[in-house]
Design a protein around this motif. Sequence first.
Motif, PDB file in Angstrom:
ATOM      1  N   TYR A 330       7.935  -5.023  -7.790  1.00  0.00           N
ATOM      2  CA  TYR A 330       8.579  -4.869  -6.495  1.00  0.00           C
ATOM      3  C   TYR A 330       8.640  -6.169  -5.700  1.00  0.00           C
ATOM      4  O   TYR A 330       9.349  -6.269  -4.726  1.00  0.00           O
ATOM      5  CB  TYR A 330       7.823  -3.827  -5.664  1.00  0.00           C
ATOM      6  N   ASN A 493      -0.710   2.371  -3.474  1.00  0.00           N
ATOM      7  CA  ASN A 493      -0.147   3.411  -4.318  1.00  0.00           C
ATOM      8  C   ASN A 493      -1.152   3.837  -5.387  1.00  0.00           C
ATOM      9  O   ASN A 493      -1.407   5.032  -5.582  1.00  0.00           O
ATOM     10  CB  ASN A 493       1.138   2.877  -4.961  1.00  0.00           C
ATOM     11  N   PHE A 496      -4.204   5.545  -3.804  1.00  0.00           N
ATOM     12  CA  PHE A 496      -3.858   6.864  -3.280  1.00  0.00           C
ATOM     13  C   PHE A 496      -3.653   7.869  -4.402  1.00  0.00           C
ATOM     14  O   PHE A 496      -4.013   9.041  -4.273  1.00  0.00           O
ATOM     15  CB  PHE A 496      -2.587   6.753  -2.429  1.00  0.00           C
ATOM     16  N   LYS A 497      -3.105   7.394  -5.521  1.00  0.00           N
ATOM     17  CA  LYS A 497      -2.885   8.273  -6.678  1.00  0.00           C
ATOM     18  C   LYS A 497      -4.223   8.865  -7.128  1.00  0.00           C
ATOM     19  O   LYS A 497      -4.348  10.080  -7.300  1.00  0.00           O
ATOM     20  CB  LYS A 497      -2.277   7.442  -7.806  1.00  0.00           C
ATOM     21  N   ARG A 500      -5.772  11.152  -4.423  1.00  0.00           N
ATOM     22  CA  ARG A 500      -5.107  12.454  -4.337  1.00  0.00           C
ATOM     23  C   ARG A 500      -5.560  13.362  -5.470  1.00  0.00           C
ATOM     24  O   ARG A 500      -5.831  14.549  -5.267  1.00  0.00           O
ATOM     25  CB  ARG A 500      -3.595  12.227  -4.398  1.00  0.00           C
TER      26      ARG A 500
ATOM     27  N   LEU B 129       2.918  11.906  -1.069  1.00  0.00           N
ATOM     28  CA  LEU B 129       3.566  11.531  -2.321  1.00  0.00           C
ATOM     29  C   LEU B 129       3.293  10.077  -2.684  1.00  0.00           C
ATOM     30  O   LEU B 129       2.965   9.258  -1.839  1.00  0.00           O
ATOM     31  CB  LEU B 129       5.081  11.747  -2.224  1.00  0.00           C
ATOM     32  N   LEU B 130       3.480   9.772  -3.973  1.00  0.00           N
ATOM     33  CA  LEU B 130       3.367   8.403  -4.459  1.00  0.00           C
ATOM     34  C   LEU B 130       4.742   7.764  -4.480  1.00  0.00           C
ATOM     35  O   LEU B 130       5.754   8.438  -4.321  1.00  0.00           O
ATOM     36  CB  LEU B 130       2.794   8.407  -5.885  1.00  0.00           C
ATOM     37  N   ARG B 131       4.739   6.453  -4.727  1.00  0.00           N
ATOM     38  CA  ARG B 131       6.003   5.733  -4.699  1.00  0.00           C
ATOM     39  C   ARG B 131       6.944   6.215  -5.795  1.00  0.00           C
ATOM     40  O   ARG B 131       8.154   6.169  -5.642  1.00  0.00           O
ATOM     41  CB  ARG B 131       5.719   4.240  -4.852  1.00  0.00           C
ATOM     42  N   GLU B 133       7.334   9.173  -6.740  1.00  0.00           N
ATOM     43  CA  GLU B 133       7.853  10.504  -6.421  1.00  0.00           C
ATOM     44  C   GLU B 133       8.780  10.484  -5.207  1.00  0.00           C
ATOM     45  O   GLU B 133       8.973  11.494  -4.550  1.00  0.00           O
ATOM     46  CB  GLU B 133       6.674  11.452  -6.154  1.00  0.00           C
TER      47      GLU B 133
END
Lengths: 554, 254
Positions: A330, A493, A496-497, A500, B129-131, B133
């Motif tokens: 990115y 990201n 957090f994955k 979660r 949500l994740l990036r 998704e």
Amino acid sequence: MPSIKRIAARVTAAAMAAVTLMTSVAYADEPYDGYNYDWWGDPVPSQNGYVVDKVITGADIGVGSLSEPSDMFFSDLGDLYLADSAYKPTSGSENAKGRIIATDENFQLKFTVESLDFSGVQDWLDMKNSELNTGAISQADFNKITNLSFNGPTGVYVDVDEGESTIYVADNSNDRVVAFTVDEIGTDEYKTSVGKVKVVYTRPDASMYDPSVTFNPSKVLVDAAKNVYVCIKSITKGAAVFSKEGDFNGYFGANRVEATGEVLMNAFWKLIFSREQAKRMRRSVPVEISNFDIDSNNFIYTVTESKSADTDILKKLNSAGTNIYTNLGYSDYTFGDALTKYYRGQTYSSQITDIDVSADGTINLLDLKTGRVFQYDDECQLLFIFGGIGQQKGTFNIVNAVESRGNNVYVLDGRKCSITVFKQTEFGSIVHNAIALFNKGKYEEARQPWEEALRRDSNYWLAYIGLGNAYLNEGDYDTAMKYFYYNSKSGYNDAFKSWRMNFIRDNFTVFAIIILVLLVGIYVLSTWRNKVRARKRAEQEKLFKERNKGKEDV
Amino acid sequence: MRFNLDMPAWKWPFYIMRHPFEGFEDLRWKKAYNMKVALVIVALLFIVSVCSELMTGFLFNTAAVKIFNIVPIIIRTIVIFFTWVIGNWALCTLFDGEGTMKNICVNTAYALVPYIIGQVINIILSNCLLRTESAFITFVSYVTILWTVVLLISGMKTVHQYSIPKTLLFMLITILAMVVILILLVLLVSLFQQVYVFIYSIYTELLYRFSNLEPTALIFIFIGVIAAVIAIVVAAYTAFEKHQIAKERKKLKS
């Protein structure tokens, strides 16, 4: 007897003087303020990673004064080579200008080279002579490429092979690159020696190289296979590559054309125009590369010195000429100062003029416009910014070259004719230590130096990412998320994955119960509502019938 | 009749949301236009916009709030909404549109309900949500925006009793009208700013002239001067009126 008032005044004055002295001692003695960029791309004040150690002039080396030195290079043996471009030899001809100075690491003079000896390349000389006789090359060109002294050397590179140093010099106005060795060191004051020429790299044939374009080599480097890369300002196709023997092999690492409005318009018109019309259009060419360096793994880094272009400012090229610093996920890279500043009738935007890649992969970029060195790690994350334009120690007039060795960074100023040595501060060494550990994947060991770095500079963006990665690796996703928040989207990201997943796994029963209750609730509610509705309708119908009892037409 | 249309005012937006085409017709037939509900919806739009700037999850927050500024959001929601209403009314009354300002306002506001709901869903989703998704969020926003556009077309068509092509044409022209209105607004604001600058420069001039005076005293002097000017103007005007009246009396007498 002095009054109490007067005593009080004296005491206050003394205290104030002491405070002033103390603050002046504590005040940073660098002429530049360290800064860095935050997540939003705004500049924020930061600790200095490098401070001035000393300034070396020609007199300190013992070679008189330098004049417009334009390049310097540290060989693998630790010797420093300087291209002193505008130096006038005392007993030189009209076309003699410039010399090469070699010192050791501590700036103790080893030798200087002013003249060359072509006896080692007699075959080449004979060939050029015959070419001159057949008219393949002109007398002027012949005189240039067989000149016994330099004429404005602007680039120097030293290749060390089995302990023997071969010096490659981009001899700008002589239209050649010469490779020579120094066997005997002179005995005079400047230790003037003669370079024994091994190979001469000259203008390729007209079939390969447009005869109307000048061939003025500005920089030179040599890769592990002894191919010679020559940077020429008039060529936009990239660096000219010569084989070890001096044959022209082609070009390497051209920049892309920047997609400006004009270029897009031209592409549009080309769709409409006929072939003849299209031919007459102004061709859009990329900006030429201005300098390069090679790292220990044979990757070549090129920089582009352009006021306007933003594409391909820094490229890391593999042997196939493919840029590695593109399309890495990115991120999109910016180099130099992110903002273009307009100040007192002048536009300031970075013009990267030189690059140095140190042994550990740290990249130093030298900005001609602001006189600053931008240091990046090998993943193009900004570490430090230091230097500037000015007259004090640590600031420059016209910067020409940057080199690094060990923990020091060296900057060559072409106008002040001096080399400024920057040494790492404690903060700098902490960050470098952390980066080294971090890049080896030792995230937990890197935690301590990153925390130290944050304690010294809470603006330091990379430290947050480093700490986030450390906690992510430990499995402390909550803390990792805290550190990544507004510091790294990809890190956040990942953290957090995992967070979660853990959260759902830990509270699965709760979720299951909630969903079950909801389903049952919806079912019960809907059946109840249906019943109520049916009852209401029945009542209404009953009412309606009662009201219209006597009437037949309903 | 399947649906009981005698419902409280706050239920109408949801009813219309579920019945994009006949909903507005029913609203018109029942004359159930309710300005209070419309204003609440506009307020909700503003609040949701603020929330989406502040509360969207870090992974999906493109606004990158470093310094939160509420003015652009006010312009983006409230100002744009009312310029739309005014522009549409101003245009369509000239071209046989039957909508009054109130009706246009209510219909536009009711049409915005799906967008608001979509924003709320997106704020919640962006925190879960994740990036990878992100497709869910894009899906929700596309669907709700499409829904709002359909409702808006239907609402404008009903309120003015236009055909669909005419509605679309006038919606496009309304956007142009909005641009004109906004440009005029900006002009007006800059004009007032210049008046302010003029008065302020007089104040500073006075300050330099009478530098021995207190600034507060100066303010009083300034106010006094303005009051005097106003008084003179008023006195002159009344004198002029008296003179006129006297003239007319003379005429009557003669």
